[in-house]
Structures are given as structure tokens and as C-alpha cells.
Scaffold this motif. Structure first.
Motif, PDB file in Angstrom:
ATOM      1  N   GLU A   1       0.826  -1.194   0.000  1.00  0.00           N
ATOM      2  CA  GLU A   1       0.000   0.000   0.000  1.00  0.00           C
ATOM      3  C   GLU A   1       0.868   1.255   0.000  1.00  0.00           C
ATOM      4  OE1 GLU A   1      -2.968   1.351   3.153  1.00  0.00           O
ATOM      5  OE2 GLU A   1      -4.129   0.217   1.695  1.00  0.00           O
ATOM      6  N   THR A   2       1.954   1.191   0.754  1.00  0.00           N
ATOM      7  CA  THR A   2       2.831   2.352   0.819  1.00  0.00           C
ATOM      8  C   THR A   2       3.434   2.653  -0.553  1.00  0.00           C
ATOM      9  OG1 THR A   2       3.372   1.561   2.991  1.00  0.00           O
ATOM     10  CG2 THR A   2       4.690   3.365   2.158  1.00  0.00           C
ATOM     11  N   GLU A   3       3.952   1.591  -1.190  1.00  0.00           N
ATOM     12  CA  GLU A   3       4.534   1.753  -2.526  1.00  0.00           C
ATOM     13  C   GLU A   3       3.507   2.328  -3.480  1.00  0.00           C
ATOM     14  OE1 GLU A   3       6.065  -1.604  -4.830  1.00  0.00           O
ATOM     15  OE2 GLU A   3       6.933  -2.260  -2.937  1.00  0.00           O
ATOM     16  N   ASP A   4       2.311   1.786  -3.368  1.00  0.00           N
ATOM     17  CA  ASP A   4       1.238   2.168  -4.253  1.00  0.00           C
ATOM     18  C   ASP A   4       0.794   3.602  -4.001  1.00  0.00           C
ATOM     19  OD1 ASP A   4       0.251   0.296  -6.183  1.00  0.00           O
ATOM     20  OD2 ASP A   4      -1.706   1.062  -5.554  1.00  0.00           O
ATOM     21  N   ASP A   5       0.738   3.955  -2.715  1.00  0.00           N
ATOM     22  CA  ASP A   5       0.365   5.322  -2.361  1.00  0.00           C
ATOM     23  C   ASP A   5       1.329   6.297  -3.000  1.00  0.00           C
ATOM     24  OD1 ASP A   5      -1.594   4.273  -0.839  1.00  0.00           O
ATOM     25  OD2 ASP A   5      -0.606   4.622   1.092  1.00  0.00           O
ATOM     26  N   GLN A   6       2.616   5.945  -2.922  1.00  0.00           N
ATOM     27  CA  GLN A   6       3.632   6.846  -3.469  1.00  0.00           C
ATOM     28  C   GLN A   6       3.469   7.008  -4.977  1.00  0.00           C
ATOM     29  OE1 GLN A   6       7.208   5.034  -2.071  1.00  0.00           O
ATOM     30  NE2 GLN A   6       7.097   6.069  -0.088  1.00  0.00           N
ATOM     31  N   GLN A   7       3.235   5.871  -5.637  1.00  0.00           N
ATOM     32  CA  GLN A   7       3.077   5.927  -7.091  1.00  0.00           C
ATOM     33  C   GLN A   7       1.845   6.752  -7.457  1.00  0.00           C
ATOM     34  OE1 GLN A   7       5.243   4.815  -9.525  1.00  0.00           O
ATOM     35  NE2 GLN A   7       3.840   6.012 -10.789  1.00  0.00           N
ATOM     36  N   PHE A   8       0.761   6.532  -6.729  1.00  0.00           N
ATOM     37  CA  PHE A   8      -0.461   7.265  -7.036  1.00  0.00           C
ATOM     38  C   PHE A   8      -0.283   8.753  -6.764  1.00  0.00           C
ATOM     39  CE2 PHE A   8      -4.719   8.949  -6.228  1.00  0.00           C
ATOM     40  CZ  PHE A   8      -5.327   8.575  -7.405  1.00  0.00           C
ATOM     41  N   LEU A   9       0.452   9.051  -5.711  1.00  0.00           N
ATOM     42  CA  LEU A   9       0.720  10.452  -5.359  1.00  0.00           C
ATOM     43  C   LEU A   9       1.504  11.134  -6.487  1.00  0.00           C
ATOM     44  CD1 LEU A   9       0.138  12.175  -2.872  1.00  0.00           C
ATOM     45  CD2 LEU A   9       2.442  11.656  -2.068  1.00  0.00           C
ATOM     46  N   LYS A  10       2.489  10.412  -6.994  1.00  0.00           N
ATOM     47  CA  LYS A  10       3.302  10.912  -8.099  1.00  0.00           C
ATOM     48  C   LYS A  10       2.410  11.195  -9.320  1.00  0.00           C
ATOM     49  CE  LYS A  10       7.437   9.314 -10.396  1.00  0.00           C
ATOM     50  NZ  LYS A  10       8.246   8.151 -10.707  1.00  0.00           N
ATOM     51  N   PHE A  11       1.551  10.230  -9.578  1.00  0.00           N
ATOM     52  CA  PHE A  11       0.609  10.332 -10.690  1.00  0.00           C
ATOM     53  C   PHE A  11      -0.284  11.564 -10.522  1.00  0.00           C
ATOM     54  CE2 PHE A  11      -3.733   9.340 -12.171  1.00  0.00           C
ATOM     55  CZ  PHE A  11      -3.505   9.049 -13.512  1.00  0.00           C
ATOM     56  N   LYS A  12      -0.824  11.663  -9.323  1.00  0.00           N
ATOM     57  CA  LYS A  12      -1.789  12.731  -9.049  1.00  0.00           C
ATOM     58  C   LYS A  12      -1.124  14.114  -9.150  1.00  0.00           C
ATOM     59  CE  LYS A  12      -5.688  13.236  -5.913  1.00  0.00           C
ATOM     60  NZ  LYS A  12      -5.432  14.406  -5.073  1.00  0.00           N
ATOM     61  N   LYS A  13       0.088  14.198  -8.604  1.00  0.00           N
ATOM     62  CA  LYS A  13       0.797  15.478  -8.633  1.00  0.00           C
ATOM     63  C   LYS A  13       1.103  15.911 -10.060  1.00  0.00           C
ATOM     64  CE  LYS A  13       3.965  16.998  -5.939  1.00  0.00           C
ATOM     65  NZ  LYS A  13       5.189  17.159  -5.135  1.00  0.00           N
ATOM     66  N   ARG A  14       1.489  14.929 -10.865  1.00  0.00           N
ATOM     67  CA  ARG A  14       1.863  15.257 -12.245  1.00  0.00           C
ATOM     68  C   ARG A  14       0.644  15.719 -13.045  1.00  0.00           C
ATOM     69  NH1 ARG A  14       6.693  13.711 -15.234  1.00  0.00           N
ATOM     70  NH2 ARG A  14       6.504  14.844 -17.195  1.00  0.00           N
ATOM     71  N   ILE A  15      -0.500  15.087 -12.829  1.00  0.00           N
ATOM     72  CA  ILE A  15      -1.667  15.476 -13.629  1.00  0.00           C
ATOM     73  C   ILE A  15      -2.409  16.673 -13.058  1.00  0.00           C
ATOM     74  CG2 ILE A  15      -2.008  13.211 -14.692  1.00  0.00           C
ATOM     75  CD1 ILE A  15      -4.356  12.787 -12.802  1.00  0.00           C
ATOM     76  N   GLU A  16      -2.139  16.987 -11.810  1.00  0.00           N
ATOM     77  CA  GLU A  16      -2.807  18.141 -11.201  1.00  0.00           C
ATOM     78  C   GLU A  16      -2.541  19.437 -11.970  1.00  0.00           C
ATOM     79  OE1 GLU A  16      -1.690  18.486  -7.093  1.00  0.00           O
ATOM     80  OE2 GLU A  16      -3.384  17.212  -6.493  1.00  0.00           O
ATOM     81  N   MET A  17      -1.379  19.493 -12.619  1.00  0.00           N
ATOM     82  CA  MET A  17      -1.024  20.712 -13.359  1.00  0.00           C
ATOM     83  C   MET A  17      -1.963  20.923 -14.545  1.00  0.00           C
ATOM     84  SD  MET A  17       3.117  20.626 -13.243  1.00  0.00           S
ATOM     85  CE  MET A  17       3.328  18.887 -13.563  1.00  0.00           C
ATOM     86  N   GLU A  18      -2.410  19.833 -15.116  1.00  0.00           N
ATOM     87  CA  GLU A  18      -3.365  19.895 -16.236  1.00  0.00           C
ATOM     88  C   GLU A  18      -4.397  18.798 -16.018  1.00  0.00           C
ATOM     89  OE1 GLU A  18      -3.708  22.013 -18.537  1.00  0.00           O
ATOM     90  OE2 GLU A  18      -1.772  23.024 -18.728  1.00  0.00           O
ATOM     91  N   PRO A  19      -5.334  19.033 -15.120  1.00  0.00           N
ATOM     92  CA  PRO A  19      -6.212  17.937 -14.701  1.00  0.00           C
ATOM     93  C   PRO A  19      -7.140  17.382 -15.787  1.00  0.00           C
ATOM     94  CG  PRO A  19      -6.855  20.018 -13.669  1.00  0.00           C
ATOM     95  CD  PRO A  19      -5.561  20.276 -14.377  1.00  0.00           C
TER      96      PRO A  19
END
Ligand code: ZN
Ligand code: ZN
Ligand code: ZN
Ligand code: ZN
Length: 368
Positions: free
Chosen positions: A258-276
């Protein structure tokens, strides 16, 4: 910041809602979502067998096409190049981790290097341009190659029994008799938009990576907030219920995941937040932006091209696209985290025909 300097730049794809859909025809080399495929090569379309879902054998529908010329020295045949994705709209085919319900023909070559003519004043102008229907019969419903003929009017073609039945119910029943008795010409107006994925133009622009994104390498307070938000989101009731049944070891293992996954999802979310609103990320030879740490393909998972060369990542379809497809009325639950497209590194010559490439579907973790 240095980490991003060497990676190829990414182009983002967005839905353009106000396009005159007539401008999405083959000779203008569109990138688009849904509707009927605007074939690049107008003859030698994929056969209905190729565009059949490998799970339910039903006809798949056009999901996305991306006009993606590749510059290769001394090669003219990659000057025009389009990648198509077809998907089965049947919900039963979509649930498991499998890409059998997505297919991707790619075509290199049909048109010359002449620039496309863009000024269309009326439908008559459109009629002057070549269309796949002039080279073979097309399915009246989905626009794929039509090999079955309506036995009554003998003028309407279908790719499959399923589309013939659907079209009959959608209105062919009414027009068929008029057409067959010559009272009326075949209707050119489309009445099928509800049976296909909703059609839109896809426009692209370069991804602009904002400075604050690059600077925030270490997790900030807002990161932990986002993480908490995500954990809340992913914690489905079923998962909570079953928690008591796990052994301590299992719980430890799942906590690590879950931790690994949380990090990956966070990375994903941060990157797309700029152009949602991005629905597509194009970066040939680059790396996909994974939504999860699970279900990432290893090198062996990506089959080599028929020419023997390896396939490279080319683009990915984002989950945001699901919001535009208007799929609820299709009675299905098409779903994905991201769809990653891998194509021949050499974009090897296929001649004037279509060739199948490879797609990797990744789900949001906890979605299986
Ligand atoms: Zn299917
Ligand atoms: Zn069809
Ligand atoms: Zn008919
Ligand atoms: Zn190849």
C-alpha cells in the motif's frame, strides 16, 4: 529538476468539444475520440475478425485514434501515421487485468506528403475527398469494414451480426423498406451516435512542468494531506470488511504494497494536477506515468514487433477520458487506470495496410 531534463518532452491530449465533426475526416488526419474511425489507409481496412473482442467475440468500437507521424531518415512511409485503439464496450470483458478487449491497428502509409486541404464550406466539398467507403463497404453502424449485407435492402452493410441487430432496432427497420423499394436513398445522417463512444476532437499541447512541481522532491505537508485523501478514496467497504480475516504476515505485506502504491499514485496525481483535464499523454520512447505500483509490465511482458525489433512506449490514455465517453447508456462499466500503447521502435514498413501493436492496461490498485 535534473531528472526531467533528459526525458523526452510529453505532449498532452485534451478533448475539444466545439469542433465541427466533419473536420475529423480521414484526409485531414485527425486525432480523435469515439465515433467511427477516420481510417488513414482507405482500403485494406482491418477485417471484422481482427476487430473482434478476444473474450466475447463481439465487435469492438473505435475508442481513440492518434495521428502520430514519426520522422525517420530516408523513409517516406512514416510521414503519415495513425494509431487506433478499439475497445469492447461489453462490461463483462473489462473487469479483469487483461488487454484482450483493446486492440490497436497502426498504419504508416496511404497519403502522399501533400498538405491536407482544410477549408470545407459545405457537405458537397466533403464529398470530393476520398473516403474509406469508396474502396469497400463499411459497417453502417460503426464504420469498420462491412462484410455482411442486409438481405432485404441489399444496400446496407455490417461488420457483424451484433451491429446488424443493433442498427435494425436503432432505425434501419424503418428505412430498410423505403430503401429497398427505391423510394428513398440511403440515409446519410447518422443515427448511431448513441451506440458508439461519443465523438470529440483530440488536441495536443506540450506539457509545461511547473517549477514548484520540480522543486517539491521531498514530501510536503500538502503531500501528506493528499495521501490521506487518497487512502480514504481507495478504502472500499469490502476491503475494510475483509481486513479481520488476514493474518498478521499478510497485513504486513499488504501494508508495504500500500505504501509503494500510495507513493506511485501520489506521483501520478501530482503530475496530472497541473493539467487535470488531460486525457492522453504522448511521449514516444519515454516512460508512462503509472497510476499504481502494481501491474507494471516487465520487459518480457511487451512482445517484440513482427519485424523482430522491440516495442517502445508511445502514448497512454488517461482515466479522465472515461468522463467524456458517454458510456452509461451503453449499459457497461468500461474502466481503466491507464492504457499504455507500445509500438515498434522502428515503425517498420507495413505497406498500405494496418498492423496490430500492443496495449498494456493498468488498473487503479484495489479495482480488481
Ligand atoms: Zn468483449
Ligand atoms: Zn460494425
Ligand atoms: Zn436493409
Ligand atoms: Zn516492427
Amino acid at each position: 529538476m535534473a531528472a526531467y531534463r533528459n526525458t523526452p518532452s510529453t505532449k498532452l491530449g485534451f478533448i475539444e468539444e466545439d469542433t465541427d465533426l466533419r473536420l475529423l475526416s480521414s484526409h485531414l488526419f485527425p486525432s480523435k475520440v469515439g465515433g467511427k474511425a477516420s481510417w488513414l489507409s482507405l482500403d485494406h481496412l482491418p477485417t471484422p475478425e481482427i476487430l473482434q473482442c478476444s473474450k466475447c467475440s463481439g465487435p469492438m468500437l473505435h475508442l481513440v485514434q492518434v495521428y502520430a507521424p514519426v520522422e525517420i531518415e530516408e523513409r517516406d512511409d512514416t510521414f503519415h501515421r495513425t494509431v487506433f485503439i478499439f475497445a469492447c464496450p461489453n462490461s463483462a470483458c473489462c473487469s479483469s487485468i487483461n488487454n484482450g478487449n483493446f486492440k490497436l491497428p497502426v498504419i504508416n502509409d496511404f497519403y502522399s506528403k501533400d498538405p491536407p486541404v482544410e477549408n470545407i464550406r459545405d457537405d458537397e466539398d466533403m464529398g470530393k475527398f476520398p473516403h474509406a467507403g469508396k474502396f469497400q463497404s463499411l459497417c453502417s453502424l460503426c464504420g469498420a469494414k462491412g462484410t455482411k449485407k442486409c438481405s432485404q435492402c441489399k444496400r446496407t452493410y455490417y461488420c457483424s451480426k451484433q451491429h446488424q441487430v443493433a442498427d435494425w432496432k436503432a432505425g434501419h427497420k424503418k428505412v430498410c423498406l423505403e430503401v429497398s423499394t427505391g423510394k428513398k436513398g440511403l440515409e446519410t445522417k447518422e443515427s448511431h451516435c448513441n451506440l458508439l463512444f461519443k465523438e470529440f476532437e483530440l488536441v495536443t499541447e506540450d506539457e509545461d512542468i511547473k517549477k514548484d512541481y520540480c522543486d517539491s522532491e521531498s514530501p510536503s505537508r500538502s503531500d501528506s494531506e493528499r495521501l490521506a485523501e487518497y487512502q480514504q478514496l481507495m478504502r472500499s467497504p469490502q476491503m475494510q470488511e475483509s481486513e479481520g480475516k488476514f493474518t498478521e504476515e499478510e497485513l504486513d505485506a499488504s501494508a508495504i504494497h500500500e505504501t509503494e502504491d500510495d507513493q506511485q499514485f501520489l506521483k501520478f496525481k501530482k503530475r496530472i494536477e497541473m493539467e487535470p483535464d488531460q486525457v492522453l499523454r504522448y511521449c514516444r520512447g519515454g516512460e508512462p506515468l503509472w497510476v499504481s505500483a502494481h501491474q507494471k509490465p516487465s520487459a518480457e511482458d511487451i512482445p517484440r514487433c513482427c519485424c523482430g525489433k522491440e516495442r517502445v512506449f508511445e502514448f497512454q490514455v488517461m482515466p479522465q477520458l472515461l468522463n467524456y465517453l458517454n458510456i452509461d447508456h451503453l449499459g457497461n462499466s468500461l474502466d481503466w487506470g491507464t492504457l499504455c500503447v507500445y509500438t515498434c521502435k522502428d515503425s517498420c514498413p507495413v505497406g498500405n495496410t494496418y498492423k496490430e501493436e500492443f496495449l498494456w492496461k493498468q488498473d487503479f490498485h484495489g479495482n480488481r
